[in-house]
Every structure is written in C-alpha cells, then in structure tokens.
Design a protein around this motif. Sequence first.
Motif, short mmCIF file in Angstrom:
data_model
loop_
_atom_site.label_atom_id
_atom_site.label_comp_id
_atom_site.label_asym_id
_atom_site.label_seq_id
_atom_site.Cartn_x
_atom_site.Cartn_y
_atom_site.Cartn_z
N GLN A 107 -14.13 -39.40 -47.19
CA GLN A 107 -13.96 -39.35 -48.64
C GLN A 107 -15.05 -40.11 -49.39
O GLN A 107 -14.93 -40.31 -50.59
CB GLN A 107 -12.58 -39.93 -49.01
CG GLN A 107 -11.43 -39.17 -48.41
CD GLN A 107 -10.09 -39.82 -48.72
OE1 GLN A 107 -10.02 -40.91 -49.25
NE2 GLN A 107 -9.01 -39.12 -48.38
N CYS A 108 -16.08 -40.53 -48.68
CA CYS A 108 -17.15 -41.29 -49.33
C CYS A 108 -18.08 -40.32 -50.06
O CYS A 108 -18.63 -39.39 -49.44
CB CYS A 108 -17.94 -42.09 -48.31
SG CYS A 108 -19.27 -43.07 -49.04
N PRO A 109 -18.25 -40.49 -51.37
CA PRO A 109 -19.11 -39.56 -52.11
C PRO A 109 -20.59 -39.81 -51.88
O PRO A 109 -21.43 -39.03 -52.32
CB PRO A 109 -18.73 -39.85 -53.57
CG PRO A 109 -18.32 -41.29 -53.56
CD PRO A 109 -17.64 -41.51 -52.24
N ILE A 110 -20.92 -40.88 -51.17
CA ILE A 110 -22.32 -41.26 -50.94
C ILE A 110 -22.61 -41.17 -49.45
O ILE A 110 -21.88 -41.76 -48.64
CB ILE A 110 -22.60 -42.68 -51.46
CG1 ILE A 110 -22.36 -42.75 -52.97
CG2 ILE A 110 -24.02 -43.12 -51.13
CD1 ILE A 110 -22.40 -44.16 -53.53
N PRO A 111 -23.67 -40.47 -49.05
CA PRO A 111 -24.00 -40.41 -47.62
C PRO A 111 -24.37 -41.80 -47.09
O PRO A 111 -25.22 -42.48 -47.66
CB PRO A 111 -25.20 -39.45 -47.57
CG PRO A 111 -25.16 -38.71 -48.87
CD PRO A 111 -24.56 -39.64 -49.87
N ILE A 112 -23.72 -42.21 -46.02
CA ILE A 112 -23.99 -43.50 -45.41
C ILE A 112 -24.58 -43.24 -44.02
O ILE A 112 -23.99 -42.48 -43.23
CB ILE A 112 -22.71 -44.35 -45.29
CG1 ILE A 112 -22.13 -44.62 -46.67
CG2 ILE A 112 -22.99 -45.66 -44.57
CD1 ILE A 112 -20.81 -45.38 -46.64
N PRO A 113 -25.73 -43.83 -43.71
CA PRO A 113 -26.31 -43.62 -42.38
C PRO A 113 -25.37 -44.10 -41.27
O PRO A 113 -24.47 -44.91 -41.50
CB PRO A 113 -27.59 -44.48 -42.42
CG PRO A 113 -27.86 -44.71 -43.87
CD PRO A 113 -26.54 -44.72 -44.55
#
Length: 251
Positions: A107-113
């Motif tokens: 559900q994270c709207p930001i891509p996280i490496p």
Amino acid sequence: MDEELFRSSRSGRQPPPREETRFEGRSSPTPEPSTDDDASAFELPAVHRYLVQLIVDRDEADALYRRFVPSLSNDARNHPDPHDRRPRIVLRTALIRWLVDLQQSGQCPIPIPELDGPIESARFDAIWRSELLERTWQRLKDLQEESGQPFFLALRQRYERPGLSAPELADRLARALDRPVTPSQTQRLLRRANEHFSRMLLDAVIATLPHNPPFATIERELIETNLLAFCREVIGRLRPPPPSPGRRPAE
C-alpha cells in the motif's frame, strides 16, 4: 541531557560529499503536527537524510518523513529492545522495520528500493556520524566567534590540508587573520582547537545516550559510529581505574 540532536528541526540537509566539510544548516520540511506528545523527542535530521538518500526524490522523501515521525514513538514502544536502548539503535531499527512493513503491505504509494538490513544499518549509522560531526564543527565555530580565538579556522585548515607543514599552515592563518602567526603559535592553537573539538564531539555523543551512561556504553557507541579516533584522548580521562590488586571488582 542535551536533547538538541533529537529535537532539531533542521532536517532538510542533504548528505555532504565529504562529512567533515559541511556544517551550515538548511531549511527543513515542517513535519505534520503529531498528536503523540512523545513523537517530537524522536525527530532527527538523520532520519530525513536517510530517506533522501534511499528515495532520491526529495518530495517523496519528505512525504515519507512526515508519515514516519509521528508513528516512530509508537513503534518503539510496541517493539521494545530489552538489550539495547541507545536512541541510535532504537531509531534505526524502527525506521528500517517500518520501511520493510510498508513495502510488504503493498500500500506504499512511493516505490521503495529493496532493503538489505546490514547495508541500511550501515547507511543510517554513517548519516548519524555525519550529523554529529557537523554539529561539532558548528559548535567549534561558535566558540571561535565567542572567544575571538581562531580555533575553527586553524583546525579546519589542518583537516582540509593535512599535508601542510607547520610554517605553511602558519602562513595561511596569518593571511586569513591579517596578522603575523608563528609556527609555534599555530601548533599551540591546533592543540587547543583539537581538544575543544574532541570534548565537544564526546559531549554530543554522550547526549545521544540514555542518562548517565556507563563508560563501556560510551566507548561502544564511539567505536560503532567510527568516532573513537576523534575522542581517544578525552575519553581516556573517563576510563575507570583498574581494580587494585587483590581486590574483587565491584559487582
């Protein structure tokens, strides 16, 4: 305990290309107000700088920072570490755990490496170290302005140009100060400046630890943050004396 490191609002600083060369602050994003009274105690420039390095996009990092800070104290309380309560460890563990949980939630709207625990821990510790060094350089600069003694100028020249001889360094100081400076005066000034810097850095490290930490905890923190070399002489004065021969150490 001086909580300046934890309560600082200067959280928008980019990591310096070289940690000893940057000491001025920049404006920071304003975290959204939190309803948790304890959350402000965990606000840290290192957290924001870590997210900027990880996410790269500054606006997205700011958004994650504002989302993370209010929930950090809850996370720390819900997942207490009975073995290590040092704030650096608490912050680092809670931050990385939160990011992993956010990734896995989908559900994270930001891509996280993809996160590798040891790598991210080392990244956070390096940023924490930079914050402490930058703060100490600024305090040495403040002392120079208050005392009129060029402690910051002399020590900065030595760190930035370690290959300079004493006469060369004295010549640079003389030109910067517009007055004669001898090599012997330069050496005395450097000794005093280095002692001030070491003491200030040690004080800054101790301020990040739980109240009245034992010597072993202070030394361990300096080793793990790779700051022991800066404080080796001053911390030696804090080392407890060895027990007398024939006496059992106090338990």
